[in-house]
Design a protein around this motif. Structure first.
Motif, PDB file in Angstrom:
ATOM      1  N   ARG A   8       0.813  -1.119  -0.024  1.00 49.61           N
ATOM      2  CA  ARG A   8      -0.064  -0.098   0.099  1.00 49.61           C
ATOM      3  C   ARG A   8       0.852   1.214   0.118  1.00 49.61           C
ATOM      4  O   ARG A   8       1.761   1.066   0.688  1.00 49.61           O
ATOM      5  CB  ARG A   8      -0.977  -0.071   1.194  1.00 49.61           C
ATOM      6  N   ARG A   9       0.396   2.380  -0.625  1.00 53.99           N
ATOM      7  CA  ARG A   9       1.162   3.626  -0.834  1.00 53.99           C
ATOM      8  C   ARG A   9       0.171   4.684  -0.205  1.00 53.99           C
ATOM      9  O   ARG A   9      -1.028   4.542  -0.442  1.00 53.99           O
ATOM     10  CB  ARG A   9       1.406   3.950  -2.269  1.00 53.99           C
ATOM     11  N   ASP A  38      -0.038   9.161   0.403  1.00 50.52           N
ATOM     12  CA  ASP A  38       0.499  10.488   0.000  1.00 50.52           C
ATOM     13  C   ASP A  38       1.123  11.381   1.005  1.00 50.52           C
ATOM     14  O   ASP A  38       2.225  11.912   1.026  1.00 50.52           O
ATOM     15  CB  ASP A  38      -0.948  11.331  -0.332  1.00 50.52           C
ATOM     16  N   VAL A  81       2.946   9.799   5.008  1.00 53.89           N
ATOM     17  CA  VAL A  81       3.369   8.785   6.081  1.00 53.89           C
ATOM     18  C   VAL A  81       3.781   9.569   7.179  1.00 53.89           C
ATOM     19  O   VAL A  81       4.653  10.624   7.006  1.00 53.89           O
ATOM     20  CB  VAL A  81       4.557   8.008   5.494  1.00 53.89           C
ATOM     21  N   ALA A  84       8.873   2.586   1.834  1.00 54.87           N
ATOM     22  CA  ALA A  84       8.164   1.878   0.688  1.00 54.87           C
ATOM     23  C   ALA A  84       6.834   2.135   0.702  1.00 54.87           C
ATOM     24  O   ALA A  84       6.089   2.026  -0.388  1.00 54.87           O
ATOM     25  CB  ALA A  84       8.420   0.419   0.823  1.00 54.87           C
ATOM     26  N   SER A  85       6.127   2.652   1.665  1.00 58.31           N
ATOM     27  CA  SER A  85       4.569   3.080   1.642  1.00 58.31           C
ATOM     28  C   SER A  85       4.474   4.587   1.361  1.00 58.31           C
ATOM     29  O   SER A  85       3.301   4.868   1.183  1.00 58.31           O
ATOM     30  CB  SER A  85       4.312   3.057   3.321  1.00 58.31           C
ATOM     31  N   LEU A  86       5.417   5.240   0.839  1.00 65.84           N
ATOM     32  CA  LEU A  86       5.363   6.574   0.300  1.00 65.84           C
ATOM     33  C   LEU A  86       5.030   6.371  -1.133  1.00 65.84           C
ATOM     34  O   LEU A  86       5.606   5.631  -2.096  1.00 65.84           O
ATOM     35  CB  LEU A  86       6.626   7.377   0.424  1.00 65.84           C
ATOM     36  N   ALA A  87       3.936   7.165  -1.565  1.00 67.34           N
ATOM     37  CA  ALA A  87       3.399   7.117  -3.061  1.00 67.34           C
ATOM     38  C   ALA A  87       4.368   7.998  -3.771  1.00 67.34           C
ATOM     39  O   ALA A  87       5.148   9.051  -3.000  1.00 67.34           O
ATOM     40  CB  ALA A  87       1.995   7.856  -3.093  1.00 67.34           C
ATOM     41  N   GLY A  91       5.028  11.458  -2.512  1.00 67.69           N
ATOM     42  CA  GLY A  91       4.213  11.471  -1.218  1.00 67.69           C
ATOM     43  C   GLY A  91       5.386  12.415  -0.132  1.00 67.69           C
ATOM     44  O   GLY A  91       6.439  12.163  -0.515  1.00 67.69           O
ATOM     45  N   ALA A 148       9.040  11.887  -1.701  1.00 70.63           N
ATOM     46  CA  ALA A 148       9.586  10.757  -2.359  1.00 70.63           C
ATOM     47  C   ALA A 148       9.559  11.235  -3.840  1.00 70.63           C
ATOM     48  O   ALA A 148       8.920  12.058  -4.474  1.00 70.63           O
ATOM     49  CB  ALA A 148       8.388   9.760  -2.286  1.00 70.63           C
ATOM     50  N   ASP A 169       8.886  11.645  -7.585  1.00 72.11           N
ATOM     51  CA  ASP A 169       7.720  11.485  -8.654  1.00 72.11           C
ATOM     52  C   ASP A 169       8.498  11.464  -9.998  1.00 72.11           C
ATOM     53  O   ASP A 169       8.365  12.651 -10.696  1.00 72.11           O
ATOM     54  CB  ASP A 169       6.748  12.424  -8.317  1.00 72.11           C
TER      55      ASP A 169
END
Length: 183
Positions: A81-82, A84, A86, A102-105, A108, A168, A170
């Motif tokens: 899961r990601r 926007d 954390v 790793a959870s950052l979109a 994010g 993160a 993009d």
């Protein structure tokens, strides 16, 4: 000395709230009683609240997706899961860092704030495994775009903290996010 936490959101979260928009997804890690869950939900974010304390999470079910999880003794419960945003405040479990990143979109925002070395001179936590080393958050976030970082002493309540705001990468973004600076 006790570090009694108020129900008000962290000033660090408030400082970066201008980057948050309704409809964004947010993950509040080790959320406790949910002071940040309430703050984010009131701004229209879809919040996932994670903590090991089922009783604390029970009151948040109308405002967030709640997940009772042992973050230190079990696998990461949100693999794949990601989000926007954390958000982590007043919590440190170093083995969790890869999962948090790793959870950052893409694009994010990571907002992380917790106790730092020096806190042992003013109260708890005082054990080294619960205190960040100088520059530690900078090293952990080396592959992110650091937009804010502080490492120092806060007077009320007395505590040493380190905090970071980092984005993160993009690859799909047409232009870099314009982050307004104070002053």
């Amino acid at each position: 000395m006790s570090h009694e936490l108020s129900l008000a959101p962290s000033p660090w979260l408030e400082r970066w709230a201008h980057l948050l928009r309704p409809g964004m997804s947010a993950l509040d890690v080790a959320c406790g009683s949910g002071r940040h869950v309430r703050f984010l939900a009131a701004r229209g974010l879809g919040v996932t609240a994670v903590d090991r304390d089922a009783e604390a999470l029970a009151g948040l079910r109308t405002q967030a997706e709640v997940l009772v999880a042992d973050l230190e003794g079990a696998p990461w419960p949100l693999a794949g899961r990601r989000f926007d945003l954390v958000l982590v405040t007043n919590y440190l479990w170093r083995p969790l860092w890869p999962a948090l990143l790793a959870s950052l979109a893409p694009g994010g925002l990571l907002l992380y704030e917790t106790f730092a070395r020096g806190n042992e001179t003013v109260g708890r936590p005082s054990r080294a495994e619960f205190l960040l080393e100088p520059g530690e958050l900078l090293r952990v976030c080396a592959n992110l775009r650091i937009v804010g970082y502080e490492d120092g002493f806060l007077a009320e309540p007395q505590r040493f903290v380190q905090r970071i705001a980092a984005l993160a990468p993009d690859p799909a973004a047409a232009a870099p996010l314009r982050i307004p600076l104070a002053g």
